[in-house]
Design a protein around this motif. Sequence first.
Motif, short mmCIF file in Angstrom:
data_model
loop_
_atom_site.label_atom_id
_atom_site.label_comp_id
_atom_site.label_asym_id
_atom_site.label_seq_id
_atom_site.Cartn_x
_atom_site.Cartn_y
_atom_site.Cartn_z
N ILE A 108 42.39 42.60 42.64
CA ILE A 108 43.63 43.33 42.92
C ILE A 108 43.79 44.54 42.00
O ILE A 108 44.20 45.62 42.45
CB ILE A 108 44.85 42.39 42.78
N ALA A 109 43.44 44.38 40.71
CA ALA A 109 43.79 45.41 39.72
C ALA A 109 42.61 45.98 38.96
O ALA A 109 42.79 46.89 38.15
CB ALA A 109 44.81 44.85 38.74
N GLY A 110 41.41 45.43 39.15
CA GLY A 110 40.25 45.98 38.48
C GLY A 110 39.77 45.15 37.30
O GLY A 110 40.49 44.32 36.75
N VAL A 111 38.53 45.41 36.92
CA VAL A 111 37.86 44.60 35.91
C VAL A 111 38.50 44.75 34.54
O VAL A 111 38.55 43.79 33.76
CB VAL A 111 36.34 44.92 35.88
N GLU A 112 39.01 45.92 34.20
CA GLU A 112 39.61 46.10 32.87
C GLU A 112 40.84 45.24 32.69
O GLU A 112 41.04 44.63 31.63
CB GLU A 112 39.92 47.57 32.61
#
Length: 196
Positions: A175-179
Amino acid sequence: MVRIAILVFDGAEELDFVGPWEVLSFWAREVASEPVEVMLVGPSTEPVVCAKGLRVLPDRTLEGIGALDVLLVPGGSGTRALLTLGDPLHVALRSHAEAGALITSVCTGSLVLAAAGLLRNRPATTYWSCFAELLALDETVEPRRDDRFVDDGDVVTAAGVSAGIDMALHLVRRIAGVEQARAVRRGIQYDPEPPV
């Protein structure tokens, strides 16, 4: 706003929903760059008694909660009471799936998804000893016995208990990215090194 509902019911396995709750709530409160709402939903707003005796109070019921982005179904001994064909929960699960919610399960929550017809012709995983039950509910399921979780687009299933934490981190990444997912993992200090 990302809206996530985690189902609870009598006999739900505690870590199946509390592990993902921790991951997703930490993301919502400490990391997310946009608003995220994480809620517990139940058959009513009365307390439920989970598999190991934990009493939990759902925030809402599935009826009338509006559009969801993610709906998570945990496992536990209580799932067996949710397998009856035509169960209102199945109708609600299919309705949320048709409306575009990502439907997810942990452990034997996959049995509920299979009973609702949501795993037809899909790869899926479940608790290691419950694949026969899963296939008895839907023989078209492609069993993924060695996977911690299986992402099949609009349905994600996780293996038993602790695998739900891995799946929840995967959901954050998706949903929001690997970081953001890495920030959550660090924030909850999830670095598994089993002593046995």
